[in-house]
Design a protein around this motif. Structure first.
Motif, PDB file in Angstrom:
ATOM      1  N   GLU A 100      -7.565  -9.801  19.570  1.00  0.00           N
ATOM      2  CA  GLU A 100      -6.972  -8.545  20.060  1.00  0.00           C
ATOM      3  C   GLU A 100      -6.628  -7.604  18.908  1.00  0.00           C
ATOM      4  OE1 GLU A 100      -6.849  -8.026  23.189  1.00  0.00           O
ATOM      5  OE2 GLU A 100      -6.949 -10.040  24.048  1.00  0.00           O
ATOM      6  N   GLY A 101      -7.061  -7.956  17.704  1.00  0.00           N
ATOM      7  CA  GLY A 101      -6.827  -7.075  16.546  1.00  0.00           C
ATOM      8  C   GLY A 101      -5.453  -7.255  15.920  1.00  0.00           C
ATOM      9  N   ILE A 102      -4.790  -8.395  16.232  1.00  0.00           N
ATOM     10  CA  ILE A 102      -3.419  -8.613  15.737  1.00  0.00           C
ATOM     11  C   ILE A 102      -3.417  -9.703  14.660  1.00  0.00           C
ATOM     12  CG2 ILE A 102      -1.072  -9.307  16.437  1.00  0.00           C
ATOM     13  CD1 ILE A 102      -1.852  -8.217  19.289  1.00  0.00           C
ATOM     14  N   LYS A 103      -2.739  -9.416  13.544  1.00  0.00           N
ATOM     15  CA  LYS A 103      -2.630 -10.405  12.464  1.00  0.00           C
ATOM     16  C   LYS A 103      -1.328 -11.190  12.625  1.00  0.00           C
ATOM     17  CE  LYS A 103      -3.461  -7.301   8.835  1.00  0.00           C
ATOM     18  NZ  LYS A 103      -3.823  -6.971   7.431  1.00  0.00           N
ATOM     19  N   ILE A 104      -1.344 -12.454  12.222  1.00  0.00           N
ATOM     20  CA  ILE A 104      -0.157 -13.300  12.306  1.00  0.00           C
ATOM     21  C   ILE A 104       0.100 -13.923  10.936  1.00  0.00           C
ATOM     22  CG2 ILE A 104       0.961 -15.252  13.489  1.00  0.00           C
ATOM     23  CD1 ILE A 104      -0.013 -13.096  15.489  1.00  0.00           C
ATOM     24  N   SER A 105       1.312 -13.739  10.428  1.00  0.00           N
ATOM     25  CA  SER A 105       1.689 -14.377   9.156  1.00  0.00           C
ATOM     26  C   SER A 105       2.875 -15.300   9.381  1.00  0.00           C
ATOM     27  CB  SER A 105       2.083 -13.314   8.113  1.00  0.00           C
ATOM     28  OG  SER A 105       0.983 -12.461   7.840  1.00  0.00           O
TER      29      SER A 105
END
Ligand code: 8X3
Length: 252
Positions: A172-177
């Motif tokens: 969905e175009g979302i980054k997770i850190s």
């Protein structure tokens, strides 16, 4: 137009330090926490630099999270960055002696709270096909230690959620850190030891612990990386720390 970030647990420690570094770098803020006075004084200070909103709620109470976040104007709901920082440890006891209330608080704030706030913001990020969620975990999420079992379980939960979010939200175009600090001198130990300042101070004696700003710099590094770079996981120790329970202290 400035990017917008919503930060939970913004009233102290890593959350507050992250708010400051974001503001200095032109990121508008939604500061969330339970202590209204602290939020308002941080807002007064950071409003000199960027646009700031405050929301007073307890992350562990879904109704209050839902009401507060859905009350934001539409353009503020579409934040670019969510920093799930609220959480912490309560007690340091073997399971046989642990307090149910402490366990509940740890699970409510570190795990349920992170899920509740994320649930409210993810649909807006999906709509924009862009976003970045930073989950503040801990070395305790990677290594279980005695007397910290429930806190470690909660932070392992954060890590599992970060991995699950990455699977579901990268498309969905979302980054997770996922950020995993070791020993950081904040209110953390004071809260864990229920206001016992002497016991809290001892955790950080004989070496130079991290401070909240060290972790805030790492969070800013993650959210400032180019679009094609996703910092999936970052573990940060003081130089004197080797693992969750091994710290090299000099003799006083
Ligand atoms: C805080 C670090 O090692 O005290 O999350 O659990 S530790």
């Amino acid at each position: 137009m400035n990017r917008k970030a919503l930060i939970t647990g913004a009233t102290s420690g890593i959350g507050e330090a992250t708010a400051r570094i974001f503001a200095k770098n032109g990121i508008d803020l939604v500061l969330c926490g339970r202590r209204e006075r602290r939020l308002e004084s941080l807002k007064a200070e950071l409003s000199q630099l960027v646009q700031v909103k405050t929301l007073v709620f307890d992350v562990g109470d879904f109704e209050s999270v839902r009401k507060s976040i859905s009350g934001l104007e539409e353009n503020w709901k579409g934040v670019d960055i969510l920093v799930n920082n609220a959480g912490g440890a309560h007690g340091l006891d073997p399971l046989k002696d642990g307090s149910i209330e402490d366990w509940q608080k740890m699970i409510d704030s570190n795990v349920s709270g992170l899920l509740y706030v994320s649930k409210m913001l993810i649909p807006h990020m999906i709509k924009k096909h862009k976003g970045h969620i930073v989950n503040v975990g801990s070395i305790a999420g990677k290594q279980t230690y005695a007397k910290g079992t429930v806190y470690c379980a909660a932070k392992s939960g954060v890590e599992a959620i970060s991995k699950g979010m990455r699977l579901e939200l990268v498309p969905e175009g979302i980054k997770i850190s996922n950020i995993a600090p070791g020993a950081v001198e904040t209110e953390f130990s004071n809260v864990r030891f229920k206001g016992d300042d002497d016991r809290a101070k001892k955790v950080y004696e004989g070496y130079q612990p991290l401070v909240a700003e060290d972790i805030a710099e790492c969070i800013f590094f993650c959210v400032n990386a180019p679009d094609h770079v996703q910092i999936a996981d970052m573990t940060i120790f003081p130089s004197a720390q080797s693992d969750a329970t091994t710290i090299h202290r000099s003799l006083a």
